[in-house]
Design an enzyme around this catalytic site. Structure first.
Site, mmCIF file in Angstrom:
data_model
loop_
_atom_site.group_PDB
_atom_site.id
_atom_site.type_symbol
_atom_site.label_atom_id
_atom_site.label_comp_id
_atom_site.label_asym_id
_atom_site.label_seq_id
_atom_site.Cartn_x
_atom_site.Cartn_y
_atom_site.Cartn_z
ATOM 1 N N HIS A 1 -32.459 -76.419 47.220
ATOM 2 C CA HIS A 1 -31.216 -76.121 47.931
ATOM 3 C C HIS A 1 -31.059 -76.922 49.220
ATOM 4 C CE1 HIS A 1 -28.133 -72.550 48.047
ATOM 5 N NE2 HIS A 1 -27.552 -73.714 48.136
ATOM 6 N N ASP B 1 -26.762 -66.495 46.586
ATOM 7 C CA ASP B 1 -28.182 -66.811 46.699
ATOM 8 C C ASP B 1 -28.968 -65.516 46.888
ATOM 9 O OD1 ASP B 1 -30.687 -67.987 47.434
ATOM 10 O OD2 ASP B 1 -29.673 -69.645 48.433
ATOM 11 N N HIS C 1 -31.510 -65.598 48.704
ATOM 12 C CA HIS C 1 -32.081 -65.837 50.028
ATOM 13 C C HIS C 1 -30.992 -66.229 51.024
ATOM 14 C CE1 HIS C 1 -35.094 -66.833 46.893
ATOM 15 N NE2 HIS C 1 -35.921 -66.171 47.689
ATOM 16 N N ASP D 1 -31.521 -68.710 53.412
ATOM 17 C CA ASP D 1 -31.636 -70.159 53.653
ATOM 18 C C ASP D 1 -31.167 -70.536 55.056
ATOM 19 O OD1 ASP D 1 -32.561 -70.250 51.090
ATOM 20 O OD2 ASP D 1 -30.925 -71.467 50.287
ATOM 21 N N HIS E 1 -36.014 -76.121 52.056
ATOM 22 C CA HIS E 1 -34.980 -75.482 51.242
ATOM 23 C C HIS E 1 -34.622 -74.091 51.764
ATOM 24 C CE1 HIS E 1 -37.446 -72.985 48.055
ATOM 25 N NE2 HIS E 1 -37.999 -72.925 49.243
ATOM 26 N N ASP F 1 -27.063 -70.848 44.149
ATOM 27 C CA ASP F 1 -28.485 -70.970 43.871
ATOM 28 C C ASP F 1 -28.754 -70.109 42.642
ATOM 29 O OD1 ASP F 1 -31.305 -70.594 43.809
ATOM 30 O OD2 ASP F 1 -31.436 -71.001 45.955
ATOM 31 N N ASP G 1 -31.222 -68.733 41.642
ATOM 32 C CA ASP G 1 -32.059 -67.557 41.853
ATOM 33 C C ASP G 1 -31.257 -66.333 42.293
ATOM 34 O OD1 ASP G 1 -31.806 -67.561 44.711
ATOM 35 O OD2 ASP G 1 -33.622 -68.744 44.964
ATOM 36 N N GLU H 1 -31.439 -75.365 42.365
ATOM 37 C CA GLU H 1 -32.723 -74.696 42.156
ATOM 38 C C GLU H 1 -33.055 -74.441 40.688
ATOM 39 O OE1 GLU H 1 -35.169 -73.956 44.324
ATOM 40 O OE2 GLU H 1 -34.191 -74.381 46.246
#
Length: 297
Positions: A97, A123, A125, A127, A140, A227, A229, A272
């Site tokens: 990312h 996402d 996360h 980030d 990332h 992302d 994930d 990702e």
């Protein structure tokens, strides 16, 4: 950008960003090549989809992760700019990312003279670390902070030192794994974060509509950064940093389908993808489904 350019049909141009230096597992750099090989992005009767280059870190920048990320992001920003100026729609495919710094710096470069841009960041996360707050040191985990103007100058200074995004024009959706330092930064800046618990309580459709209202308000265009994930690894295992309890492919595709025909939707990225962790190309197919949800543009 020439205003007339967005009044006609836009081709969707896929730009690969083979970024792996910003993550602990460099296999994400193999993601763009794998997705092109699997042919998951398709023409529709109303939309021409074509692959552009897959950008890679130049050999002279391979000495450190920071140099590698900056060099690739500079190349990516220039390519995104070129695609937008041609009147087309860039779909950036990563890679880790950290490539987001290049994607949205390029979009900002094209549109900045007309006004700010908005961004929906989907996402698991945040980030939003800097080198001062990260526990892992992985770049990332820093791209959103850099785009907001916080962090190392090598990252914030891509395509100019100014912040590429304003906090009031950014929303995060699906967050369920983060650390105190990055959460404190986003809270201080006033960035709207829809954690996964809120998404489940209110429903993704409602949350997505609220996020859209935020990123459209006071901007000349907006984008979406996905992302993979953000998706539940039980369904989509082929990601760099899996976190249980995520979104389902079908519900995210349904939310993204609301963007069809929106002329202020200017770019998207899907990042990702880790082909070494995928099973039966399931997550590759998810990337194709998410891109397919926004077409025709």
């Amino acid at each position: 950008m020439n205003p007339a350019a967005v009044s006609v049909s836009r081709n969707l141009i896929v730009i690969g960003a083979a970024s792996g230096a910003g993550a602990p597992d460099p296999a994400t750099a193999e993601g763009p090549d794998a997705l092109r090989h699997y042919r998951v992005f398709h023409d529709t009767p109303l939309q021409h989809v074509e692959w552009n280059a897959i950008l890679r870190v130049p050999r002279e920048a391979l000495d450190t992760p920071l140099h590698a990320v900056r060099a690739l992001d500079e190349r990516l920003a220039a390519e995104v700019e070129r695609v937008l100026l041609a009147g087309n729609f860039p779909l950036v495919v990563g890679g880790d990312h950290s490539c987001a710094i290049g994607t949205w710096s390029g979009v900002h470069r094209v549109l900045a003279d007309r006004g700010p841009i908005g961004l929906i960041w989907i996402d698991a996360h945040m980030d939003s670390h800097t080198f001062a707050t990260t526990l892992s040191g992985q770049i990332h985990g820093m791209p959103l902070a850099a785009l907001l103007g916080h962090g190392d100058a090598a990252l914030t200074g891509i395509e100019g030192m100014e912040a590429k995004l304003r906090p009031e024009h950014v929303c995060l959706i699906g967050v369920r794994s983060y650390e105190a330092g990055e959460a404190a930064l986003l809270r201080r800046l006033g960035v709207r974060v829809f954690e996964m618990g809120e998404v489940r309580r209110r429903g993704l459709a409602t949350v997505f509509d609220e996020a859209l209202a935020t990123v459209r308000h006071g901007t000349v265009g907006f984008g979406v950064s996905v992302d993979l994930d953000a998706l539940d690894p039980e369904e989509e295992p082929g990601v760099g940093t899996p976190v249980p309890g995520g979104l389902r492919r079908a519900e995210l595709a349904d939310a993204l389908s609301r963007l069809r025909g929106d002329r202020t939707f200017v770019a998207m990225e899907i990042v990702e993808y880790n082909p070494r962790r995928d099973h039966g190309h399931a997550t590759a197919d998810a990337a194709g489904a998410l891109a397919g949800a926004i077409t025709p543009l």
